[in-house]
Design a protein around this motif. Structure first.
Motif, PDB file in Angstrom:
ATOM      1  N   UNK A 144       0.638  -1.066  -0.100  1.00 41.97           N
ATOM      2  CA  UNK A 144       0.284   0.071  -0.012  1.00 41.97           C
ATOM      3  C   UNK A 144       0.846   0.934   0.216  1.00 41.97           C
ATOM      4  N   UNK A 145       0.460   2.418  -1.495  1.00 43.60           N
ATOM      5  CA  UNK A 145       1.065   3.234  -0.594  1.00 43.60           C
ATOM      6  C   UNK A 145       0.312   4.355  -0.325  1.00 43.60           C
ATOM      7  N   UNK A 146       0.284   4.632   0.940  1.00 39.61           N
ATOM      8  CA  UNK A 146      -0.479   5.837   1.843  1.00 39.61           C
ATOM      9  C   UNK A 146      -0.797   7.481   1.378  1.00 39.61           C
ATOM     10  N   UNK A 147      -1.793   7.238   1.135  1.00 35.77           N
ATOM     11  CA  UNK A 147      -2.259   8.746   0.845  1.00 35.77           C
ATOM     12  C   UNK A 147      -2.918   9.555   1.586  1.00 35.77           C
ATOM     13  N   UNK A 148      -3.308   9.158   2.933  1.00 36.35           N
ATOM     14  CA  UNK A 148      -4.124  10.027   3.789  1.00 36.35           C
ATOM     15  C   UNK A 148      -3.738   9.559   4.524  1.00 36.35           C
TER      16      UNK A 148
ATOM     17  N   UNK B  40      -5.328   9.502   7.642  1.00 35.28           N
ATOM     18  CA  UNK B  40      -6.283   8.935   8.412  1.00 35.28           C
ATOM     19  C   UNK B  40      -7.182   7.121   7.556  1.00 35.28           C
ATOM     20  N   UNK B  41      -6.034   7.061   7.300  1.00 32.07           N
ATOM     21  CA  UNK B  41      -6.402   5.566   7.310  1.00 32.07           C
ATOM     22  C   UNK B  41      -5.621   5.039   8.024  1.00 32.07           C
ATOM     23  N   UNK B  42      -6.768   3.521   8.660  1.00 34.71           N
ATOM     24  CA  UNK B  42      -6.389   3.056  10.040  1.00 34.71           C
ATOM     25  C   UNK B  42      -4.891   2.296   9.785  1.00 34.71           C
ATOM     26  N   UNK B  43      -4.989   1.877   8.253  1.00 29.79           N
ATOM     27  CA  UNK B  43      -3.979   0.732   8.589  1.00 29.79           C
ATOM     28  C   UNK B  43      -2.936   1.053   7.662  1.00 29.79           C
ATOM     29  N   UNK B  44      -1.952   2.320   8.208  1.00 31.64           N
ATOM     30  CA  UNK B  44      -1.250   3.251   7.551  1.00 31.64           C
ATOM     31  C   UNK B  44       0.558   2.126   8.000  1.00 31.64           C
ATOM     32  N   UNK B  45       0.235   1.763   9.015  1.00 36.50           N
ATOM     33  CA  UNK B  45       1.391   1.276   9.408  1.00 36.50           C
ATOM     34  C   UNK B  45       1.965   0.147   8.435  1.00 36.50           C
ATOM     35  N   UNK B  46       0.504  -0.191   7.993  1.00 32.42           N
ATOM     36  CA  UNK B  46       0.853  -1.786   6.935  1.00 32.42           C
ATOM     37  C   UNK B  46       1.639  -0.925   5.311  1.00 32.42           C
ATOM     38  N   UNK B  47       2.033  -0.360   5.419  1.00 33.12           N
ATOM     39  CA  UNK B  47       2.824   0.388   3.929  1.00 33.12           C
ATOM     40  C   UNK B  47       4.312   0.441   4.545  1.00 33.12           C
ATOM     41  N   UNK B  48       4.932   0.867   3.935  1.00 32.03           N
ATOM     42  CA  UNK B  48       6.671   0.944   3.704  1.00 32.03           C
ATOM     43  C   UNK B  48       6.922   1.826   3.311  1.00 32.03           C
ATOM     44  N   UNK B  49       6.086   3.177   2.989  1.00 29.24           N
ATOM     45  CA  UNK B  49       6.254   5.063   2.421  1.00 29.24           C
ATOM     46  C   UNK B  49       4.935   4.865   1.855  1.00 29.24           C
ATOM     47  N   UNK B  50       5.286   6.303   1.862  1.00 30.18           N
ATOM     48  CA  UNK B  50       4.291   7.536   0.711  1.00 30.18           C
ATOM     49  C   UNK B  50       4.932   7.411  -0.401  1.00 30.18           C
ATOM     50  N   UNK B  51       5.960   6.859  -0.454  1.00 30.31           N
ATOM     51  CA  UNK B  51       7.431   7.320  -1.607  1.00 30.31           C
ATOM     52  C   UNK B  51       6.960   5.780  -2.869  1.00 30.31           C
TER      53      UNK B  51
ATOM     54  N   UNK C  99      -2.193  -5.077  -1.349  1.00 28.07           N
ATOM     55  CA  UNK C  99      -3.904  -5.619  -2.217  1.00 28.07           C
ATOM     56  C   UNK C  99      -3.870  -4.774  -3.111  1.00 28.07           C
ATOM     57  N   UNK C 100      -4.094  -5.709  -4.242  1.00 31.52           N
ATOM     58  CA  UNK C 100      -4.028  -5.207  -5.826  1.00 31.52           C
ATOM     59  C   UNK C 100      -5.655  -4.530  -6.227  1.00 31.52           C
ATOM     60  N   UNK C 101      -6.045  -3.318  -5.877  1.00 29.79           N
ATOM     61  CA  UNK C 101      -5.025  -2.500  -6.108  1.00 29.79           C
ATOM     62  C   UNK C 101      -5.096  -0.982  -5.589  1.00 29.79           C
ATOM     63  N   UNK C 102      -4.094   0.059  -5.106  1.00 26.68           N
ATOM     64  CA  UNK C 102      -5.295   1.088  -4.131  1.00 26.68           C
ATOM     65  C   UNK C 102      -5.509   1.289  -3.322  1.00 26.68           C
ATOM     66  N   UNK C 103      -4.812  -0.085  -1.840  1.00 23.85           N
ATOM     67  CA  UNK C 103      -5.628   0.030  -0.964  1.00 23.85           C
ATOM     68  C   UNK C 103      -5.174   1.446  -0.261  1.00 23.85           C
ATOM     69  N   UNK C 104      -4.396   1.815  -0.192  1.00 20.02           N
ATOM     70  CA  UNK C 104      -3.568   3.392   0.228  1.00 20.02           C
ATOM     71  C   UNK C 104      -4.127   4.247  -0.047  1.00 20.02           C
ATOM     72  N   UNK C 105      -4.968   4.219  -0.844  1.00 16.49           N
ATOM     73  CA  UNK C 105      -5.080   5.921  -1.637  1.00 16.49           C
ATOM     74  C   UNK C 105      -6.878   5.917  -1.660  1.00 16.49           C
ATOM     75  N   UNK C 106      -7.835   4.996  -0.524  1.00 19.56           N
ATOM     76  CA  UNK C 106      -8.516   5.718  -0.188  1.00 19.56           C
ATOM     77  C   UNK C 106      -9.477   6.906   0.035  1.00 19.56           C
TER      78      UNK C 106
ATOM     79  N   UNK D  72     -11.002   9.674   1.469  1.00 20.64           N
ATOM     80  CA  UNK D  72     -10.654  10.156   3.656  1.00 20.64           C
ATOM     81  C   UNK D  72     -10.368   8.923   3.590  1.00 20.64           C
ATOM     82  N   UNK D  73      -8.895   8.334   3.159  1.00 17.20           N
ATOM     83  CA  UNK D  73      -8.858   7.405   4.220  1.00 17.20           C
ATOM     84  C   UNK D  73      -9.598   6.097   4.705  1.00 17.20           C
ATOM     85  N   UNK D  74     -10.544   6.056   3.823  1.00 15.40           N
ATOM     86  CA  UNK D  74     -11.884   4.853   4.967  1.00 15.40           C
ATOM     87  C   UNK D  74     -11.413   3.013   3.933  1.00 15.40           C
ATOM     88  N   UNK D  75     -10.915   2.662   5.316  1.00 13.33           N
ATOM     89  CA  UNK D  75     -10.600   1.538   5.317  1.00 13.33           C
ATOM     90  C   UNK D  75     -12.264   0.608   3.635  1.00 13.33           C
ATOM     91  N   UNK D  76     -10.848  -0.275   2.929  1.00 14.19           N
ATOM     92  CA  UNK D  76     -12.262  -0.994   2.000  1.00 14.19           C
ATOM     93  C   UNK D  76     -13.153   0.374   1.726  1.00 14.19           C
TER      94      UNK D  76
END
Length: 241
Positions: free
Chosen positions: A86-90, A92-103, A134-141, A143-147
């Motif tokens: 996951x490439x985290x963009x927000x 507020x997503x509660x699973x940000x710790x699962x991504x290596x980086x926003x880069x 998870x294919x694809x885009x899970x870190x970019x929902x 407002x950070x809404x999970x799923x």
């Protein structure tokens, strides 16, 4: 104990081979060993991906992947549901710790490192099958809404959220896990819907355009989120890939 896990794995294997089918297909057991074999008491627990990304040590990530693979195989399990790309963009997503980086460039690099650590060359008893997820885009929902719904442009979906998969596929990852999220961008006439039911994404993009020739696995009860489907029946997900 590890011995209990191995005994159970052997029972599963023996049961799967106790068939009169012309081709006997052995069971493969997968587990969420995402930062160590964390379901096993006494196993070494490593930092989550966000911590590994912050360390900026690609070689260390490969070593950790190898250590996780060894721990998983020691319990008779052959498949790890890792790494998360996951490439985290927000935030507020509660699973940000699962991504290596926003880069996305770092996620691409570390994806390859982690997959290489887990799978090796499949020449060792310590290797396991890795899963790019998870294919694809899970870190970019939105407002950070999970799923939730990823509203990225086609370009951003490729250049941001897709980069980790280029790294993982380049390293030979054998499985990919579909994501809970949807993808919609009305301005670009994009209305993919749930990834679990999207032939356009799972087959046309992942398998055909990106060249993935392995196995796609669903996330936990993900197929039931497709309209008209249940956990036990979802032709759309099967036909999607």
């Amino acid at each position: 104990s590890a011995a209990d896990w191995v005994a159970l794995a052997d029972q599963y294997y023996n049961a799967s081979m106790a068939t009169n089918m012309a081709v006997k297909i052995p069971i493969i057991w997968g587990t969420d060993a995402v930062h160590g074999h964390n379901n096993v008491v006494g196993a070494t627990i490593f930092p989550h991906n966000i911590g590994l990304g912050a360390a900026h040590d690609a070689a260390l990530i490969t070593q950790i992947g190898g250590a996780v693979g060894q721990a998983v195989r020691a319990t008779g399990v052959n498949w790890a549901f890792a790494p998360t790309l996951a490439v985290v963009r927000d935030d507020r997503w509660g699973r940000t710790y699962e991504g290596f980086s926003e880069d996305p460039a770092l996620v691409k690099q570390y994806a390859a490192n982690y997959v290489t650590g887990l799978q090796g060359t499949f020449a060792s008893d310590a290797n396991v099958i890795a899963t790019a997820k998870h294919f694809i885009g899970d870190g970019g929902t939105d407002q950070g809404v999970d799923q939730g719904v990823n509203m990225a442009s086609n370009l951003d979906m490729i250049n941001i959220h897709g980069q980790g998969y280029y790294g993982a596929l380049g390293a030979g990852v054998q499985t990919v896990m579909a994501s809970f999220n949807s993808w919609s961008n009305p301005g670009q006439n994009i209305n993919i819907g749930k990834m679990h039911g999207s032939k356009a994404m799972l087959t046309d993009v992942l398998k055909t355009k990106m060249g993935f020739d392995g196995l796609i696995v669903s996330d936990w009860n993900g197929i039931a989120q497709i309209p008209g489907c249940t956990n036990s029946s979802c032709p759309q997900a099967i036909n999607a890939g």
